[in-house]
Design an enzyme around this catalytic site. Structure first.
Site, mmCIF file in Angstrom:
data_model
loop_
_atom_site.group_PDB
_atom_site.id
_atom_site.type_symbol
_atom_site.label_atom_id
_atom_site.label_comp_id
_atom_site.label_asym_id
_atom_site.label_seq_id
_atom_site.Cartn_x
_atom_site.Cartn_y
_atom_site.Cartn_z
ATOM 1 C CD GLU A 80 -2.968 -1.039 0.157
ATOM 2 O OE1 GLU A 80 -3.049 0.019 -0.512
ATOM 3 O OE2 GLU A 80 -3.713 -2.021 -0.037
ATOM 4 C CB CYS A 143 -6.624 -2.586 6.557
ATOM 5 S SG CYS A 143 -6.793 -4.375 6.775
#
Length: 213
Positions: A80, A143
């Site tokens: 990410e 998350c």
């Protein structure tokens, strides 16, 4: 000895297993160069997950942090890039909370970038034969909540930190025909490779890449 903090989440959404924690605990105690991996399981709870992360950072004073999270529908290891300062839950967390359009941390910046060398990690993983990609969004559930809080806590620190989403396990995906999955052993090996690259890489690569997952 240096410490690498590797976190995963407890199961959520009616599941009895979460591959992020299975990976983390499989690597707990292993050595990457001169650093030892310490795994911590975070509750899938808004607020509580950040408290657990902050306590682990204070206790361990790691040289590197990688948080892992389950992402149904993804077929690769997803590094990410961006954490955003928003909680906007589609489902309730494990404590029944379902925040909508709330800040992760009031007064904090709109977003943070990963401080990991994610393009070098992706290139190394790809060269080693692992399915991998760079994701431009970590969502708005727990998350992203943890990812944003982690980057905020370490914003003035030299410690590299970031987040990786991982696919479902085959036994989870079997309940959803056509759903992508990845074997636990493959993900464990991939995360180990990713940590080694993150620990030993200097400046990140400069190349285009990344998708909105």
């Amino acid at each position: 000895m240096k410490t690498i903090l590797l976190t995963g989440f407890e199961p959520f959404g009616g599941e009895c297993i979460n591959p992020s924690w299975e990976i983390a605990r499989a690597l707990d105690g292993q050595l990457i160069g001169d650093a030892r991996i310490v795994a911590k399981c975070l509750p899938c709870v808004f607020g509580g997950a950040l408290t657990s992360m902050r306590e682990a950072l204070h206790q361990l004073k790691p040289c590197l942090v990688l948080a892992l999270g389950q992402a149904g529908g993804r077929a690769e290891l997803s590094l990410e890039r961006v954490a955003v300062n928003i909680d906007d839950a589609r489902i309730s967390d494990n404590a029944g909370h379902k925040p909508i359009d709330e800040a992760v941390i009031e007064g904090a910046p709109v977003a943070y970038f990963s401080s990991l060398p994610i393009k070098a990690m992706a290139a190394g993983l790809r060269e080693a034969g692992f399915p991998v990609g760079i994701s431009q969004t970590a969502g708005t559930f727990v998350c992203n909540h943890v990812y944003f809080g982690l980057q905020h806590y370490l914003r003035d620190s030299p410690v590299r930190s970031g987040f990786m989403h991982i696919p479902l396990l085959p036994e989870q995906a079997a309940k959803f025909p056509g759903q992508a999955s990845m074997a636990l052993a493959t993900m464990v090996d991939g995360v180990r490779v990713a940590l080694n690259i993150a620990l030993h890489s200097g400046a990140d690569l400069r190349e285009s890449g990344g998708t909105i997952c």
